[in-house]
Design a protein around this motif. Structure first.
Motif, PDB file in Angstrom:
ATOM      1  N   UNK A 219       0.828  -1.205   0.000  1.00  0.00           N
ATOM      2  CA  UNK A 219       0.000   0.000   0.000  1.00  0.00           C
ATOM      3  C   UNK A 219       0.864   1.257   0.000  1.00  0.00           C
ATOM      4  N   UNK A 220       0.304   2.341  -0.495  1.00  0.00           N
ATOM      5  CA  UNK A 220       0.963   3.642  -0.478  1.00  0.00           C
ATOM      6  C   UNK A 220       0.867   4.219   0.931  1.00  0.00           C
ATOM      7  N   UNK A 221       1.979   4.768   1.431  1.00  0.00           N
ATOM      8  CA  UNK A 221       1.967   5.398   2.749  1.00  0.00           C
ATOM      9  C   UNK A 221       2.959   6.553   2.788  1.00  0.00           C
ATOM     10  N   UNK A 222       2.765   7.415   3.772  1.00  0.00           N
ATOM     11  CA  UNK A 222       3.664   8.552   3.974  1.00  0.00           C
ATOM     12  C   UNK A 222       4.679   8.184   5.049  1.00  0.00           C
ATOM     13  N   UNK A 223       5.941   8.489   4.774  1.00  0.00           N
ATOM     14  CA  UNK A 223       7.006   8.330   5.757  1.00  0.00           C
ATOM     15  C   UNK A 223       7.730   9.672   5.864  1.00  0.00           C
TER      16      UNK A 223
ATOM     17  N   UNK B 237      15.232   4.000   2.905  1.00  0.00           N
ATOM     18  CA  UNK B 237      14.835   4.267   1.523  1.00  0.00           C
ATOM     19  C   UNK B 237      16.005   4.815   0.720  1.00  0.00           C
ATOM     20  N   UNK B 238      16.038   4.460  -0.547  1.00  0.00           N
ATOM     21  CA  UNK B 238      16.948   5.059  -1.524  1.00  0.00           C
ATOM     22  C   UNK B 238      16.091   5.892  -2.464  1.00  0.00           C
ATOM     23  N   UNK B 239      16.510   7.113  -2.733  1.00  0.00           N
ATOM     24  CA  UNK B 239      15.801   7.884  -3.735  1.00  0.00           C
ATOM     25  C   UNK B 239      16.728   8.900  -4.369  1.00  0.00           C
TER      26      UNK B 239
ATOM     27  N   UNK C 220      20.090  18.218  -0.994  1.00  0.00           N
ATOM     28  CA  UNK C 220      19.120  18.559   0.051  1.00  0.00           C
ATOM     29  C   UNK C 220      19.788  19.348   1.161  1.00  0.00           C
ATOM     30  N   UNK C 221      19.104  20.365   1.651  1.00  0.00           N
ATOM     31  CA  UNK C 221      19.631  21.177   2.748  1.00  0.00           C
ATOM     32  C   UNK C 221      19.580  20.358   4.033  1.00  0.00           C
ATOM     33  N   UNK C 222      20.630  20.427   4.853  1.00  0.00           N
ATOM     34  CA  UNK C 222      20.634  19.643   6.088  1.00  0.00           C
ATOM     35  C   UNK C 222      19.641  20.176   7.117  1.00  0.00           C
ATOM     36  N   UNK C 223      19.193  19.265   7.969  1.00  0.00           N
ATOM     37  CA  UNK C 223      18.308  19.569   9.102  1.00  0.00           C
ATOM     38  C   UNK C 223      16.958  20.123   8.673  1.00  0.00           C
ATOM     39  N   UNK C 224      16.431  19.591   7.586  1.00  0.00           N
ATOM     40  CA  UNK C 224      15.070  19.873   7.149  1.00  0.00           C
ATOM     41  C   UNK C 224      14.301  18.556   7.192  1.00  0.00           C
ATOM     42  N   UNK C 225      13.005  18.650   7.140  1.00  0.00           N
ATOM     43  CA  UNK C 225      12.160  17.465   7.204  1.00  0.00           C
ATOM     44  C   UNK C 225      11.504  17.211   5.856  1.00  0.00           C
ATOM     45  N   UNK C 226      11.395  15.927   5.509  1.00  0.00           N
ATOM     46  CA  UNK C 226      10.749  15.522   4.275  1.00  0.00           C
ATOM     47  C   UNK C 226       9.565  14.625   4.583  1.00  0.00           C
ATOM     48  N   UNK C 227       8.496  14.816   3.833  1.00  0.00           N
ATOM     49  CA  UNK C 227       7.375  13.879   3.822  1.00  0.00           C
ATOM     50  C   UNK C 227       7.484  13.155   2.492  1.00  0.00           C
ATOM     51  N   UNK C 228       7.636  11.842   2.560  1.00  0.00           N
ATOM     52  CA  UNK C 228       7.876  11.035   1.369  1.00  0.00           C
ATOM     53  C   UNK C 228       6.709  10.069   1.197  1.00  0.00           C
ATOM     54  N   UNK C 229       6.073  10.092   0.039  1.00  0.00           N
ATOM     55  CA  UNK C 229       5.008   9.152  -0.264  1.00  0.00           C
ATOM     56  C   UNK C 229       5.629   7.967  -0.984  1.00  0.00           C
TER      57      UNK C 229
ATOM     58  N   UNK D  13       9.720   5.497  -4.167  1.00  0.00           N
ATOM     59  CA  UNK D  13       9.396   6.859  -3.750  1.00  0.00           C
ATOM     60  C   UNK D  13       8.565   7.470  -4.869  1.00  0.00           C
ATOM     61  N   UNK D  14       7.300   7.760  -4.555  1.00  0.00           N
ATOM     62  CA  UNK D  14       6.422   8.350  -5.557  1.00  0.00           C
ATOM     63  C   UNK D  14       6.548   9.870  -5.576  1.00  0.00           C
TER      64      UNK D  14
END
Length: 134
Positions: free
Chosen positions: A48-52, A89-91, A97-106, A112-113
């Motif tokens: 299933x698709x989920x957010x991490x 995850x590999x993507x 990417x800037x350090x110390x930021x947060x990502x929402x990955x679907x 990684x969609x």
């Protein structure tokens, strides 16, 4: 009549085998960044698709020039879903990417969609706790 019985048994066995494979393979492909794992997760209806969520504290593990001349960066990140379950995850990204930021990955399994930067407040508190400890 015997042929029909054998055919029905063969089809039933095939359905059971495919169903068992669909249930077992997500556990085999978890944390795998191979093309085979991505392909299996992509076609498996049990995945299933989920957010991490992840924190951008890592540097790219690989950099290369894509077919159109663009820069491509490959990342390997520890991510957590809403239930606090970890997944590596590999993507790829066309940006560093800037350090110390947060990502929402679907994701759909290891695929990684989409991914997007989110504010710290948008990351569930239990996930933030896990990200701080990792």
């Amino acid at each position: 009549m015997k042929f029909l019985l054998k055919f029905v048994l063969f089809c039933g066995g095939l359905v059971v085998l495919l169903g068992a494979g669909a249930v077992i393979t997500p556990n085999l492909t978890k944390n795998q960044g191979s093309e085979l794992a991505l392909a299996i997760d992509n076609v498996n209806p049990a995945v299933k698709t989920e957010a991490v969520y992840a924190e951008t504290t890592v540097k790219p593990i690989r950099h290369y020039i894509g077919g159109g001349g663009e820069h491509e960066y490959v990342y390997e990140m520890q991510t957590y879903n809403q239930r606090g379950e970890a997944r590596k995850l590999h993507f790829e990204s066309q940006w560093v990417l800037k350090p110390h930021h947060y990502l929402k990955i679907t994701t759909k399994g290891q695929n990684v969609e989409t991914w997007e930067a989110v504010d710290k407040a948008d990351v569930p508190s239990g996930v933030r706790q896990n990200l701080l400890m990792s």
